[in-house]
Scaffold this active site. Structure first.
Site, PDB file in Angstrom:
ATOM      1  N   TYR A  98       0.748  -1.293   0.141  1.00  0.00           N
ATOM      2  CA  TYR A  98      -0.095   0.178   0.055  1.00  0.00           C
ATOM      3  C   TYR A  98       0.825   1.126   0.057  1.00  0.00           C
ATOM      4  O   TYR A  98       0.164   2.411  -0.595  1.00  0.00           O
ATOM      5  CB  TYR A  98      -1.015   0.128   1.313  1.00  0.00           C
ATOM      6  CG  TYR A  98      -2.090  -0.873   0.879  1.00  0.00           C
ATOM      7  CD1 TYR A  98      -3.270  -0.662   0.305  1.00  0.00           C
ATOM      8  CD2 TYR A  98      -2.148  -2.176   1.453  1.00  0.00           C
ATOM      9  CE1 TYR A  98      -4.478  -1.239   0.059  1.00  0.00           C
ATOM     10  CE2 TYR A  98      -3.216  -3.030   1.138  1.00  0.00           C
ATOM     11  CZ  TYR A  98      -4.275  -2.398   0.537  1.00  0.00           C
ATOM     12  OH  TYR A  98      -5.376  -3.478   0.365  1.00  0.00           O
ATOM     13  N   GLU A 140      -7.794  -7.450   5.140  1.00  0.00           N
ATOM     14  CA  GLU A 140      -7.308  -8.400   4.660  1.00  0.00           C
ATOM     15  C   GLU A 140      -6.687  -9.379   5.854  1.00  0.00           C
ATOM     16  O   GLU A 140      -6.379 -10.470   5.824  1.00  0.00           O
ATOM     17  CB  GLU A 140      -6.210  -7.718   3.625  1.00  0.00           C
ATOM     18  CG  GLU A 140      -7.195  -7.140   2.471  1.00  0.00           C
ATOM     19  CD  GLU A 140      -6.541  -5.971   1.709  1.00  0.00           C
ATOM     20  OE1 GLU A 140      -5.064  -6.089   1.892  1.00  0.00           O
ATOM     21  OE2 GLU A 140      -7.020  -5.557   0.986  1.00  0.00           O
ATOM     22  N   GLN A 207      -9.652 -15.327 -11.064  1.00  0.00           N
ATOM     23  CA  GLN A 207     -10.653 -15.961 -10.046  1.00  0.00           C
ATOM     24  C   GLN A 207     -11.413 -16.690 -10.679  1.00  0.00           C
ATOM     25  O   GLN A 207     -12.233 -16.216 -11.756  1.00  0.00           O
ATOM     26  CB  GLN A 207     -11.242 -14.821  -9.246  1.00  0.00           C
ATOM     27  CG  GLN A 207     -10.103 -13.872  -8.134  1.00  0.00           C
ATOM     28  CD  GLN A 207      -9.196 -13.120  -8.811  1.00  0.00           C
ATOM     29  OE1 GLN A 207      -9.594 -12.386  -9.709  1.00  0.00           O
ATOM     30  NE2 GLN A 207      -7.875 -13.020  -8.247  1.00  0.00           N
ATOM     31  N   PRO A 281     -21.358 -19.814  -8.795  1.00  0.00           N
ATOM     32  CA  PRO A 281     -21.716 -19.893  -7.313  1.00  0.00           C
ATOM     33  C   PRO A 281     -22.938 -20.450  -7.193  1.00  0.00           C
ATOM     34  O   PRO A 281     -23.250 -21.082  -5.816  1.00  0.00           O
ATOM     35  CB  PRO A 281     -21.551 -18.539  -7.047  1.00  0.00           C
ATOM     36  CG  PRO A 281     -21.410 -17.610  -8.214  1.00  0.00           C
ATOM     37  CD  PRO A 281     -21.197 -18.653  -9.652  1.00  0.00           C
TER      38      PRO A 281
END
Length: 403
Positions: A98, A140, A207, A281
């Site tokens: 970051y 996270e 993903q 999903p």
């Protein structure tokens, strides 16, 4: 959360920053990749960089976060950040990255806006950035802790145990741990990242939703081959590689499961609405419901171009039939096909209004953005609370940046 002084400065400068965010994010990525070219090669999606989708998603997220801070300065808009945090965790992002982003993003703001970025303006936007960054870092860290791994240590080697061609453009890959250990738990609706080495030596990551229920000895993903409309951007690099090369016995680098499209454990009515490969999903949710909550009322909606394009078509019918209080409603743009399912098939675009969902329904949406926005609008018109409508975007989340 945002200081009073910074709130006023951000409110005043937000129109100028917002109007230039496209230019700012483009310059940000260019600056960062010039310093760290390996990030484009091995972390960021090169296709989304080429077509501008990632820049647009970042601009939308920053604008939404800053606007929320100005409108509600005593609150932190975590709802904007949850989806980003899960995506970052699936990539193994760590807190030190970051600082690099801050330097190049705030540097791009100063470079684009020039003299308008006074020290006071720079300090105010620095505060906005670090409120956003620190919130993501904390989220996270919690996700890594829940997964019982060190920050960023999400990768594992998995073996392809089976492969099935669902349609000409969709293939299912069944995965098991290469070391023989049991696959880990997940919540229906979550996804994993898959990292592959491409012919040019780049390691690209994508993903894919887990398309079977948790609690099995294996995981399953279903990969749609991404084509390039008119050749304007590269073909899907990872999806094309997996279609061409992933065979039983091969190994893949796969992340732990993440994602915030999580099937709740209540007993109220559900609506599962998908289009195209967004069905994946929903399959995991339906298979889980068939064993864990078979009496739950479920309305299943799916839209596709045609029966031939409908991945897992027969499986969707079979899973719905296992639930005594479930109904299936399918829409095809082209219904003239000999393999069309005989019941609950409609021609054209999805029409949720015909189903009259109950106001206490919890809805899960997955598919192209236009489909999900249209379904969400219909559900709101039928009295569903915005809090009860959940969605998953495959690729950069453009929901915040698209009108």
């Amino acid at each position: 959360m945002l200081s009073q002084r910074s709130t006023q400065i951000v409110r005043t400068t937000l129109p100028a920053v917002g109007a230039s965010l496209g230019t700012i994010t483009e310059l940000f990525y260019r600056r960062m990749f010039e310093e760290r070219p390996e990030l484009l090669r091995d972390l960021f999606n090169r296709a989304n960089q080429a077509n501008g989708a990632q820049r647009e998603a970042l601009a939308g997220a920053v604008a939404a976060f800053a606007t929320a801070l100005v409108d509600h300065p005593d609150e932190r808009p975590d709802a904007v950040l949850g989806r980003i945090a899960n995506k970052h965790a699936s990539l193994g992002i760590t807190s030190d990255q970051y600082t690099l982003v801050a330097r190049h993003l705030l540097g791009a703001v100063a470079q684009v806006l020039g003299d308008a970025v006074t020290p006071e303006v720079a300090a105010a936007w620095d505060e906005v950035y670090w409120l956003m960054a620190n919130a993501l870092i904390a989220m996270e860290a919690r996700l890594y802790a829940q997964a019982q791994v060190e920050d960023g240590a999400v990768w594992q080697t998995m073996e392809v145990s089976d492969r099935h061609e669902e349609t000409p453009d969709a293939v299912s890959l069944v995965l098991r741990r290469a070391d023989g250990a049991p696959t880990g738990p997940f919540v229906p609706g979550q996804y994993v990242s898959v990292r592959v080495e491409l012919p040019d030596g780049a390691h690209q990551i994508r993903q894919y939703s887990l398309s079977s229920a948790p609690g099995l000895k294996t995981w399953r993903i279903t990969v749609k081959r991404e084509h390039s409309p008119g050749g304007s951007v590269p073909e899907g690099e990872v999806s094309s590689w997996l279609h061409a090369h992933a065979r039983p016995g091969d190994t893949l680098q796969v992340s732990l499961p993440f994602g915030d499209l999580l099937l709740d454990q209540g007993d109220g009515p559900l609506l599962l609405a998908s289009a195209g490969i967004g069905i994946t999903p929903m399959l995991a949710m339906l298979e889980h419901l068939a064993t864990a909550s078979p009496d739950r009322p479920v309305t299943v909606v799916h839209a596709d171009r045609s029966p031939a394009d409908h991945a897992h078509r027969l499986e969707l019918v079979e899973l719905t039939e296992r639930l005594p209080h479930a109904s299936l409603h399918v829409w095809y743009e082209d219904i003239d096909h000999p393999d069309a399912v005989a019941v609950h098939v409609n021609e054209g675009l999805t029409d949720i209004a015909r189903l009259s969902p109950a106001p206490d329904t919890t809805a899960f949406l997955c598919g192209p953005l236009a489909f999900m926005k249209a379904v969400r609008t219909d559900l709101l018109d039928h009295g569903l609370s915005p809090r009860s409508i959940h969605y998953e975007v495959f690729g950069p989340d453009l929901w915040l940046s698209k009108p």
